[in-house]
Each structure stands twice: as structure tokens, then as C-alpha cells.
Design a protein around this motif. Sequence first.
Motif, PDB file in Angstrom:
ATOM      1  N   ASP A  99       0.844  -1.199   0.000  1.00 56.31           N
ATOM      2  CA  ASP A  99       0.000   0.000   0.000  1.00 56.31           C
ATOM      3  C   ASP A  99       0.881   1.251   0.000  1.00 56.31           C
ATOM      4  OD1 ASP A  99      -2.492  -1.243  -0.040  1.00 56.31           O
ATOM      5  OD2 ASP A  99      -2.525  -1.463   2.149  1.00 56.31           O
ATOM      6  N   ARG A 100       0.239   2.366  -0.296  1.00 56.94           N
ATOM      7  CA  ARG A 100       0.967   3.637  -0.314  1.00 56.94           C
ATOM      8  C   ARG A 100       0.355   4.594   0.692  1.00 56.94           C
ATOM      9  NH1 ARG A 100       1.179   3.972  -6.936  1.00 56.94           N
ATOM     10  NH2 ARG A 100       2.077   1.883  -7.171  1.00 56.94           N
ATOM     11  N   VAL A 101       1.227   5.282   1.405  1.00 55.73           N
ATOM     12  CA  VAL A 101       0.807   6.260   2.407  1.00 55.73           C
ATOM     13  C   VAL A 101       1.422   7.595   2.039  1.00 55.73           C
ATOM     14  CG1 VAL A 101       0.854   6.907   4.842  1.00 55.73           C
ATOM     15  CG2 VAL A 101       0.641   4.492   4.202  1.00 55.73           C
ATOM     16  N   ALA A 102       0.591   8.555   1.677  1.00 57.24           N
ATOM     17  CA  ALA A 102       1.090   9.890   1.349  1.00 57.24           C
ATOM     18  C   ALA A 102       1.375  10.648   2.636  1.00 57.24           C
ATOM     19  CB  ALA A 102       0.074  10.646   0.507  1.00 57.24           C
ATOM     20  N   VAL A 103       2.563  11.230   2.733  1.00 54.53           N
ATOM     21  CA  VAL A 103       2.971  11.969   3.931  1.00 54.53           C
ATOM     22  C   VAL A 103       3.242  13.413   3.523  1.00 54.53           C
ATOM     23  CG1 VAL A 103       4.642  12.161   5.798  1.00 54.53           C
ATOM     24  CG2 VAL A 103       3.952   9.890   4.972  1.00 54.53           C
ATOM     25  N   TRP A 104       2.374  14.298   3.984  1.00 51.75           N
ATOM     26  CA  TRP A 104       2.506  15.742   3.708  1.00 51.75           C
ATOM     27  C   TRP A 104       2.676  16.414   5.052  1.00 51.75           C
ATOM     28  CZ3 TRP A 104      -1.873  19.127   1.131  1.00 51.75           C
ATOM     29  CH2 TRP A 104      -1.316  20.361   0.722  1.00 51.75           C
ATOM     30  N   HIS A 105       3.910  16.624   5.433  1.00 50.79           N
ATOM     31  CA  HIS A 105       4.209  16.963   6.824  1.00 50.79           C
ATOM     32  C   HIS A 105       5.405  17.898   6.879  1.00 50.79           C
ATOM     33  CE1 HIS A 105       5.064  16.359  11.117  1.00 50.79           C
ATOM     34  NE2 HIS A 105       3.886  15.764  11.210  1.00 50.79           N
ATOM     35  N   GLY A 106       5.440  18.733   7.895  1.00 48.51           N
ATOM     36  CA  GLY A 106       6.574  19.610   8.118  1.00 48.51           C
ATOM     37  C   GLY A 106       7.827  18.834   8.459  1.00 48.51           C
ATOM     38  N   ASP A 107       8.953  19.505   8.389  1.00 46.58           N
ATOM     39  CA  ASP A 107      10.249  18.857   8.617  1.00 46.58           C
ATOM     40  C   ASP A 107      10.545  18.795  10.111  1.00 46.58           C
ATOM     41  OD1 ASP A 107      11.021  18.348   5.885  1.00 46.58           O
ATOM     42  OD2 ASP A 107      11.159  20.514   5.667  1.00 46.58           O
ATOM     43  N   THR A 108       9.924  17.821  10.765  1.00 47.11           N
ATOM     44  CA  THR A 108      10.092  17.616  12.198  1.00 47.11           C
ATOM     45  C   THR A 108      10.495  16.173  12.457  1.00 47.11           C
ATOM     46  OG1 THR A 108       7.813  16.922  12.609  1.00 47.11           O
ATOM     47  CG2 THR A 108       8.244  19.299  12.609  1.00 47.11           C
ATOM     48  N   ALA A 109      10.830  15.882  13.712  1.00 44.32           N
ATOM     49  CA  ALA A 109      11.216  14.516  14.075  1.00 44.32           C
ATOM     50  C   ALA A 109      10.100  13.518  13.788  1.00 44.32           C
ATOM     51  CB  ALA A 109      11.592  14.468  15.558  1.00 44.32           C
ATOM     52  N   ILE A 141       5.620  14.102   0.151  1.00 49.21           N
ATOM     53  CA  ILE A 141       5.175  15.404  -0.358  1.00 49.21           C
ATOM     54  C   ILE A 141       5.890  16.486   0.439  1.00 49.21           C
ATOM     55  CG2 ILE A 141       3.208  16.930  -0.742  1.00 49.21           C
ATOM     56  CD1 ILE A 141       1.437  14.430  -0.763  1.00 49.21           C
ATOM     57  N   GLY A 142       6.548  17.387  -0.247  1.00 52.45           N
ATOM     58  CA  GLY A 142       7.284  18.452   0.422  1.00 52.45           C
ATOM     59  C   GLY A 142       6.383  19.342   1.251  1.00 52.45           C
TER      60      GLY A 142
END
Length: 538
Positions: A83-93, A112-113
Motif C-alpha cells: 500500500d501507499r501512504v502519502a505523507v505531507w508533513h513539516g520537517d520535524t522529528a 510530499i514536500g
Amino acid sequence: MQAPELSVAATPAFTAAEAARYRAEGWWIDSTISDAARRNAAHTPDGTAYIDYPDGSLTWRELDTAADLLAGELAGCGVGTGDRVAVWHGDTAAIHALYVATERCGAVVVGIGARAGTREVTQLLRSAQPRLIVSDRPRGDPARTAASGVADAVGVLVLEDLSLNTAAPFTPVPADAALGPDDVFLINSTSGTTGMPKCVVHTQNRWHYFHQQAVANGQLSPDDIFMPVISTPFGFGIWTTHTTPIHLGATAVLLERFTPAAACEAIARHRVTVLCCVSTQLTMLMADRASRSHDLSSLRVVFTGGEALPYRPAAAFEELTGAKILQFYGSNETGLLSGTTLDDTLTHRLRTGGRIVPEMAVRLFDGDDDVTDSGHGQPACRGPATSLGYLGGTDHDTLFTADGWMRMGDICEIDDDGYLSVTGRTSDFILRGGKNISASQVEDAVITHPAVALAAAVAMPDPVFGEKVCVYIELADSRTVDLAELTDFLLALGVSKELLPERLIVLDELPRSSGGKIAKGQLRSDIRDRMGTDHERS
């Protein structure tokens, strides 16, 4: 929803025999980033993995535990192998715990940047068709709402305090569900400066090979303190924020949004030893007074690339900090073709992309003609750092030669000692009166003016010459400059007249792609619009 097949190219990036050789030579390995995270948690559980500047951190134990919990939450939502999980998230831990969690589920991250716009996100989601979107954007955010509406049956989850907070039951993930190093683990986008992005398909081993080159070239160790300021999903970002810190077991300091002031403050506070940034960001650092008002003497290595690096400010930055600036030449698609090392001279480090890496065999082309012996042409490579190409084989004939070598979009020269220099992009020339003018050479000249923090040269339509040279700039500090002053300055330096800008436009901030590069496509559109307006007024 059925995700499209992970087909990438009619001609594979490597054969089975090549893959076996890469493993036999030790360039590829049998363990994964998830394995490395578990190892770090076992060996140095209380060691700091990630620091969210200015406050917040995760130890290796906390990262490993969070990844397990998130994997169970994803599995409870039905995420499984392939499966695919799109991750659209800030640059954090948190994003790194989520990437490891997705790997442990056997799923693929669609990266996703953080700064991606809605049009770009929509394109990526339509191409990759993920099962879920995980975001840190609040519900009701217009961009998130628009992006999540491109496909039916796509759930949208919010990652908050290292939990998805779903109503689905926690489902333990079997150890054998995890991805292997040769499996696709990431689909990300090109971070190019023109057009809509394409989806690039990655295995972990290609980035592990890049990681090994970085460790060797920069003499990196677990004692180094990293500060990568490139968005995680992109090629430069994935090895500097995720692959190398986790494989090394080194601490990484993260900025959710880069500014020169924040970067300098974080370097000074945490005694950062390895800075990783695109050339645009380094140019901004060099031009900002914050680099002179903070103690940056802890810096040992600066990895940079992505665009041409202005020599004089870079040399001054080395003198100021004592660090050595290292460049790789490559791309999200190809990995690296060449690289500089701590043993290279200042001139080689700042004026070239380094020596060709032997196992990344490189040929030069003029169209479809092999012109390697001439030392000048468009590079193409085949080796252990290459990606699998574009999702679905998009633009296969553009990316690959007929016999399966992966192309770059630049024009380069390779000297007798094997050092590679970029002389321009195949699409980044200004054709003035039949003369090809390299935009990068114009930029390198303009950036030497003390009032200029950042410069981008583009073609300006002209009824007589076809095109003329237009330069957009950001100013350094509170300084000013006009076209006449800039021209006089460049002529006094002996800059060739063909490189002189014929129009100067000052912006508060040059537009950036989501990968941090200057978005020249927007600037080309802007100058065409301005020319139309000027014509209407005349």
C-alpha cells in the motif's frame, strides 16, 4: 482503491547481474533503515536522534517506540504490504518516525514536500493513488481539503504528538511484513524548477550507497551533529535527514522552516558539525549578517548542491567558519555521478562537482550521439545510486538513453583528472542573437556584488535579438543596487559583456520550488507578463 502498478521503465535501471555485483562489492546491503533505528535504540537508547529546533527532541528509544506504535495504528487502518501512504508533513522529528512506521508495515511512502502547493500535491496524489494521506495540516486547511479530494476512498489522518488518534484498533505488525532494502520504499517528486512534478521511484539501497559515499567524502561519524535544511522527501533531503543520520546513529537538528537567522542560531546552540543545504540556502546564509554575529566555528563540513555555487562568497564562508564545503553532482533520479572530498583543493571543491565516481559509470551525449571522448556533453550514468525511474514509465525516452543509461538535464565538462563541471542546463540557456548565454554563468557573476544575496537569470523576450538577459535578485541585508551600478561593478571585475544583465528586477523573495530551488518557470512567466504590460503602456 487499487493503486497503479509500480512499473517504471521499459529498460531497467540495472540488470540482475549488476544488482548482484553491487551487493557483492558492498555497495548494497541486506539491512534497512528500520533495522538501523532498532539497533540505535538497543545500543544508545537515551542518545538523541532528532532535535526539533528550538525545543523538542526524540531519543533513539522514543523514535523506535513511536515507529512501532504508528505502524500498529496504520495497520489498524488497513495499511498493508504494497500500500501507499502519502505523507505531507513539516520537517520535524515526527516525519522520521512515520517513515520508519510505514516501512515496518511493508507500505510505501509517497513523500510530499512541506511547502508543496495544491496543484503539485494534486498531481502527485493522482499519479501515486495512496490509500491514506497523513498530514500535520489542520482540518479545514484549504490546501489540504483540495488535495484530499482528488480521489475517492482516500482517508486523511492527522499526525499529532506522534499518534494518528484514529478510531481503528491497534494492530501489531508482524516482523516479516517490513520492507527489504531492494523493495520500493519511497515515491517522491522531482523538485525541478519548471513544469509539474513527476513521481520518482526509490529503493533504500540506492540511498544507502549514496550514504556510504557521503561518509567517505566527509569523514562522517556517529559523533557528528547534523543540520539538514532540505525538505525530507526530496533526493538531497532523504539521505541528509533520514538515511545517513539513522544509519550512522548521529543526532540531527531540524528546522521546520529555514531562515538564515534560525539556521545560524541552531548551529551555534547545538554545535552543529555537518550542515546540509542546497546552494540557494548556502548563498542566503553567506549574505546574511547572522552568519557573522553567531559562532559557527563548530562546522566541519557543509554538503551543498542543486545549483551553481558562487565561488567568492563560498570561499569567504569557509574562511569565516573553518568548514569545508563539499559538493555532489547528481539528481533525485540518478543519485550521484561525482563528488568532492575533504582532500580536494579549494578550487576543485568550489568550482567543480568533484571527480566522477568510478562505479557510477558516466558517458556524455550530444543528442543520441556518444561524445564521451570529447569531454563535453550531456551526462548519462548507470550504477548503484540510480533510481528505478519514473512511476509508470512516464517520460522514459527523456530520462533514459536507448540502451538504458539515465540522463541528466545539464551540459557538463569532464577534465583529464576526472573532475566534472556543469556549464549549463540543456534548457537553461539564453539565446541572444544566436549566441547561447549560460544563465548559471550570469548568476555566478551577479552574485559577487555585495548587495546581492541571491540571483536568477532568465531569458527576456526581445523583438530584435530574440532573447535578452534578465536577472532577478534578492538583496542582502538592507542594501540597494540598480542596473547601472551592477553593470559598472561587473565591468570593473572584467566580466564578459555577454554576461551583463540587460534588465534587473528586485524581489523581496525569489519564488522557490517545494524542493528549495529557485522556481525559474515562475520567473519566466513573470517576465513575459511584465513585457506584455510594458508593451501595453508604450
